[in-house]
Design a protein around this motif. Structure first.
Motif, PDB file in Angstrom:
ATOM      1  N   GLU A 158       0.789  -1.239   0.046  1.00  0.00           N
ATOM      2  CA  GLU A 158       0.019   0.150   0.166  1.00  0.00           C
ATOM      3  C   GLU A 158       0.970   1.277  -0.139  1.00  0.00           C
ATOM      4  O   GLU A 158       0.538   2.293  -0.570  1.00  0.00           O
ATOM      5  CB  GLU A 158      -0.997  -0.101   1.317  1.00  0.00           C
ATOM      6  CG  GLU A 158      -1.837  -1.039   1.241  1.00  0.00           C
ATOM      7  CD  GLU A 158      -2.772  -1.150   2.460  1.00  0.00           C
ATOM      8  OE1 GLU A 158      -2.287  -0.680   3.279  1.00  0.00           O
ATOM      9  OE2 GLU A 158      -3.950  -1.611   2.476  1.00  0.00           O
ATOM     10  N   ALA A 159       1.876   1.344   0.870  1.00  0.00           N
ATOM     11  CA  ALA A 159       2.886   2.439   0.839  1.00  0.00           C
ATOM     12  C   ALA A 159       3.487   2.596  -0.438  1.00  0.00           C
ATOM     13  O   ALA A 159       3.395   3.642  -0.973  1.00  0.00           O
ATOM     14  CB  ALA A 159       3.962   2.208   1.954  1.00  0.00           C
ATOM     15  N   THR A 160       3.854   1.585  -1.155  1.00  0.00           N
ATOM     16  CA  THR A 160       4.629   1.716  -2.658  1.00  0.00           C
ATOM     17  C   THR A 160       3.533   2.127  -3.735  1.00  0.00           C
ATOM     18  O   THR A 160       3.879   3.348  -4.164  1.00  0.00           O
ATOM     19  CB  THR A 160       5.123   0.315  -3.083  1.00  0.00           C
ATOM     20  OG1 THR A 160       6.101  -0.053  -1.947  1.00  0.00           O
ATOM     21  CG2 THR A 160       5.719   0.551  -4.232  1.00  0.00           C
ATOM     22  N   GLN A 161       2.335   1.460  -3.674  1.00  0.00           N
ATOM     23  CA  GLN A 161       1.305   2.308  -4.432  1.00  0.00           C
ATOM     24  C   GLN A 161       1.006   3.565  -4.260  1.00  0.00           C
ATOM     25  O   GLN A 161       0.753   4.380  -5.149  1.00  0.00           O
ATOM     26  CB  GLN A 161      -0.175   1.231  -4.213  1.00  0.00           C
ATOM     27  CG  GLN A 161       0.306  -0.121  -4.785  1.00  0.00           C
ATOM     28  CD  GLN A 161      -0.784  -1.037  -4.297  1.00  0.00           C
ATOM     29  OE1 GLN A 161      -1.792  -0.580  -3.871  1.00  0.00           O
ATOM     30  NE2 GLN A 161      -0.776  -2.248  -4.844  1.00  0.00           N
ATOM     31  N   ALA A 162       0.926   4.224  -2.878  1.00  0.00           N
ATOM     32  CA  ALA A 162       0.625   5.437  -2.574  1.00  0.00           C
ATOM     33  C   ALA A 162       1.541   6.261  -3.073  1.00  0.00           C
ATOM     34  O   ALA A 162       1.495   7.692  -3.412  1.00  0.00           O
ATOM     35  CB  ALA A 162       0.283   5.577  -1.032  1.00  0.00           C
ATOM     36  N   TYR A 163       2.903   6.025  -2.893  1.00  0.00           N
ATOM     37  CA  TYR A 163       3.823   6.651  -3.220  1.00  0.00           C
ATOM     38  C   TYR A 163       4.038   6.906  -4.877  1.00  0.00           C
ATOM     39  O   TYR A 163       4.458   8.055  -5.300  1.00  0.00           O
ATOM     40  CB  TYR A 163       5.350   6.257  -2.644  1.00  0.00           C
ATOM     41  CG  TYR A 163       6.325   7.022  -2.745  1.00  0.00           C
ATOM     42  CD1 TYR A 163       6.687   8.292  -2.158  1.00  0.00           C
ATOM     43  CD2 TYR A 163       7.525   6.524  -3.751  1.00  0.00           C
ATOM     44  CE1 TYR A 163       7.800   8.999  -2.450  1.00  0.00           C
ATOM     45  CE2 TYR A 163       8.724   7.156  -4.100  1.00  0.00           C
ATOM     46  CZ  TYR A 163       8.732   8.605  -3.372  1.00  0.00           C
ATOM     47  OH  TYR A 163       9.862   9.244  -3.532  1.00  0.00           O
ATOM     48  N   ASP A 164       3.962   5.889  -5.421  1.00  0.00           N
ATOM     49  CA  ASP A 164       3.806   5.952  -6.757  1.00  0.00           C
ATOM     50  C   ASP A 164       2.680   6.868  -7.513  1.00  0.00           C
ATOM     51  O   ASP A 164       2.897   7.476  -8.296  1.00  0.00           O
ATOM     52  CB  ASP A 164       3.636   4.417  -7.671  1.00  0.00           C
ATOM     53  CG  ASP A 164       4.844   3.656  -7.156  1.00  0.00           C
ATOM     54  OD1 ASP A 164       6.063   4.197  -7.056  1.00  0.00           O
ATOM     55  OD2 ASP A 164       4.828   2.346  -7.513  1.00  0.00           O
ATOM     56  N   ARG A 165       1.601   6.762  -6.499  1.00  0.00           N
ATOM     57  CA  ARG A 165       0.408   7.709  -7.034  1.00  0.00           C
ATOM     58  C   ARG A 165       0.944   9.333  -6.867  1.00  0.00           C
ATOM     59  O   ARG A 165       0.718   9.959  -7.827  1.00  0.00           O
ATOM     60  CB  ARG A 165      -0.689   7.141  -6.570  1.00  0.00           C
ATOM     61  CG  ARG A 165      -1.425   6.131  -7.164  1.00  0.00           C
ATOM     62  CD  ARG A 165      -2.914   5.837  -6.433  1.00  0.00           C
ATOM     63  NE  ARG A 165      -2.967   5.837  -4.961  1.00  0.00           N
ATOM     64  CZ  ARG A 165      -2.971   4.678  -4.244  1.00  0.00           C
ATOM     65  NH1 ARG A 165      -2.808   3.509  -5.110  1.00  0.00           N
ATOM     66  NH2 ARG A 165      -2.997   4.560  -3.087  1.00  0.00           N
ATOM     67  N   ALA A 166       1.464   9.316  -5.834  1.00  0.00           N
ATOM     68  CA  ALA A 166       2.097  10.502  -5.484  1.00  0.00           C
ATOM     69  C   ALA A 166       2.967  11.177  -6.355  1.00  0.00           C
ATOM     70  O   ALA A 166       3.109  12.460  -6.708  1.00  0.00           O
ATOM     71  CB  ALA A 166       2.556  10.907  -3.894  1.00  0.00           C
ATOM     72  N   LEU A 167       4.045  10.379  -6.686  1.00  0.00           N
ATOM     73  CA  LEU A 167       5.068  10.677  -7.945  1.00  0.00           C
ATOM     74  C   LEU A 167       4.212  11.088  -9.282  1.00  0.00           C
ATOM     75  O   LEU A 167       4.660  12.241  -9.652  1.00  0.00           O
ATOM     76  CB  LEU A 167       6.040   9.433  -7.899  1.00  0.00           C
ATOM     77  CG  LEU A 167       7.096   9.484  -6.927  1.00  0.00           C
ATOM     78  CD1 LEU A 167       7.832   8.092  -7.257  1.00  0.00           C
ATOM     79  CD2 LEU A 167       7.805  10.714  -6.742  1.00  0.00           C
ATOM     80  N   GLN A 168       3.396  10.218  -9.651  1.00  0.00           N
ATOM     81  CA  GLN A 168       2.607  10.459 -10.793  1.00  0.00           C
ATOM     82  C   GLN A 168       1.873  11.875 -10.746  1.00  0.00           C
ATOM     83  O   GLN A 168       2.094  12.763 -11.709  1.00  0.00           O
ATOM     84  CB  GLN A 168       1.560   9.373 -11.109  1.00  0.00           C
ATOM     85  CG  GLN A 168       1.112   9.742 -12.465  1.00  0.00           C
ATOM     86  CD  GLN A 168       1.820   9.537 -13.584  1.00  0.00           C
ATOM     87  OE1 GLN A 168       2.834   8.661 -13.544  1.00  0.00           O
ATOM     88  NE2 GLN A 168       1.753  10.442 -14.512  1.00  0.00           N
ATOM     89  N   LEU A 169       1.323  12.057  -9.440  1.00  0.00           N
ATOM     90  CA  LEU A 169       0.414  13.514  -9.370  1.00  0.00           C
ATOM     91  C   LEU A 169       1.588  14.678  -9.388  1.00  0.00           C
ATOM     92  O   LEU A 169       1.006  15.754  -9.940  1.00  0.00           O
ATOM     93  CB  LEU A 169      -0.320  13.421  -8.065  1.00  0.00           C
ATOM     94  CG  LEU A 169      -1.661  12.527  -8.072  1.00  0.00           C
ATOM     95  CD1 LEU A 169      -2.030  12.245  -6.586  1.00  0.00           C
ATOM     96  CD2 LEU A 169      -2.656  13.127  -9.117  1.00  0.00           C
ATOM     97  N   ARG A 170       2.523  14.340  -8.735  1.00  0.00           N
ATOM     98  CA  ARG A 170       3.756  15.451  -8.795  1.00  0.00           C
ATOM     99  C   ARG A 170       4.121  15.824 -10.062  1.00  0.00           C
ATOM    100  O   ARG A 170       4.245  16.899 -10.549  1.00  0.00           O
ATOM    101  CB  ARG A 170       4.765  15.188  -7.611  1.00  0.00           C
ATOM    102  CG  ARG A 170       5.780  16.249  -7.682  1.00  0.00           C
ATOM    103  CD  ARG A 170       6.924  15.813  -6.627  1.00  0.00           C
ATOM    104  NE  ARG A 170       7.768  14.907  -7.662  1.00  0.00           N
ATOM    105  CZ  ARG A 170       8.965  14.556  -7.110  1.00  0.00           C
ATOM    106  NH1 ARG A 170       9.478  14.828  -6.017  1.00  0.00           N
ATOM    107  NH2 ARG A 170       9.753  13.553  -7.894  1.00  0.00           N
ATOM    108  N   ASN A 171       4.435  14.565 -11.164  1.00  0.00           N
ATOM    109  CA  ASN A 171       4.758  14.961 -12.356  1.00  0.00           C
ATOM    110  C   ASN A 171       3.730  15.875 -13.158  1.00  0.00           C
ATOM    111  O   ASN A 171       4.233  16.471 -13.955  1.00  0.00           O
ATOM    112  CB  ASN A 171       5.106  13.482 -13.055  1.00  0.00           C
ATOM    113  CG  ASN A 171       6.362  12.915 -12.244  1.00  0.00           C
ATOM    114  OD1 ASN A 171       7.326  13.309 -11.786  1.00  0.00           O
ATOM    115  ND2 ASN A 171       6.462  11.514 -12.441  1.00  0.00           N
ATOM    116  N   ASN A 172       2.675  15.399 -12.885  1.00  0.00           N
ATOM    117  CA  ASN A 172       1.427  16.159 -13.478  1.00  0.00           C
ATOM    118  C   ASN A 172       1.586  17.701 -13.285  1.00  0.00           C
ATOM    119  O   ASN A 172       1.223  18.290 -14.061  1.00  0.00           O
ATOM    120  CB  ASN A 172       0.098  15.208 -13.483  1.00  0.00           C
ATOM    121  CG  ASN A 172       0.186  14.061 -13.934  1.00  0.00           C
ATOM    122  OD1 ASN A 172       0.663  13.870 -14.880  1.00  0.00           O
ATOM    123  ND2 ASN A 172      -0.754  13.120 -13.309  1.00  0.00           N
TER     124      ASN A 172
END
Length: 266
Positions: free
Chosen positions: A200-214
């Protein structure tokens, strides 16, 4: 002798007398009786020793503190049974040995079966401990683990539990195995929780990175303020980063990113 000796009469009297042939016949008969008696005595001695060996083996088995001593007692028991089979059947001791042999063999088969099951359960417990030991070493090797590492540790605990579940309730080692099983299942539950947290932590962090890139892509380099839409994306980043639990591999990076996002929102 099974017959009467010859009846001889002289001038003055008659009497029973043995002839030389009759004497020889009687001596041969006595010889056969002595040989039979010798055989009977030997057979009785064999019977006594065999019974003694089996009785000692039974007592030794009941008092055995471990599997090795039980195995030694079983071997002694088998030797006693083999000696009982050697008692000559035509003798009185041989006739006495037959019903004893049946009873001893019946008890021996039961004990041997239990011993075989006990040996199997001991091997299963030892194998379970080996898997559990490897799992514990892997857990202690470092502070955090990736999802793949937690999955491998979970598999080790599962293997140890699978071994313990193969031990039958009738086995003497059943209760010790159940104690280990309870402990290992508790450890497995802890690992499964950590695995889920890591995933769950890895998935949440990956989503945060994607949002930051956007967000970076939508904010001009010279922009001093965020638009409401951009602030909303930044708020989503904060929400995702707060899902990252301590003890996960991405917790440190997530905290750094979270502080920067919260500072930008102020």
């Amino acid at each position: 002798l099974g017959y009467y000796p010859q009846f001889y009469c002289g001038w003055f009297a008659c009497s029973w007398r043995f002839t030389f042939d009759e004497f020889q016949q009687a001596r041969k008969q006595v010889g056969r009786m002595e040989a039979r008696l010798f055989q009977e005595k030997n057979a009785q001695t064999q019977l006594g020793k065999a019974n003694q060996t089996i009785d000692q083996a039974k007592q030794r088995y009941q008092a055995a503190p471990d599997e090795q001593e039980r195995s030694t007692a079983i071997n002694q028991w088998q030797q006693g049974i083999d000696a009982l089979r050697q008692v000559p059947p035509p003798t009185l001791a041989g006739r006495m040995a037959r019903p004893q042999l049946e009873a001893y063999e019946r008890d021996f088969q039961k004990v041997a079966g239990l011993a075989a099951g006990s040996a199997l359960s001991s091997n299963l417990i030892q194998a379970a401990r080996e898997f559990a030991g490897t799992a514990q070493q892997s857990q202690k090797a470092q502070a955090t683990h990736t999802a793949e590492a937690w999955q491998a540790i979970e598999n080790l605990w599962q293997e140890s539990i699978t071994r313990l579940k193969q031990i039958d309730a009738k086995d003497p080692d059943y209760l010790p195995a159940q104690k280990l099983l309870a402990s290992y299942q508790s450890s497995l539950g802890t690992v499964q929780i950590r695995l889920k947290q890591e995933q769950e932590a890895t998935q949440a962090y990956d989503r945060a990175l994607q949002l930051r890139n956007n967000l970076y892509a939508s904010v001009p380099d010279n922009a001093r303020y965020l638009t409401p839409a951009q602030a909303g994306i930044l708020q989503q980043i904060v929400v995702e980063l707060k899902k990252v639990k301590p003890g996960t591999t991405v917790y440190g990076e997530a905290q750094t990113m979270l502080k920067a996002a919260e500072a930008r929102l102020k």
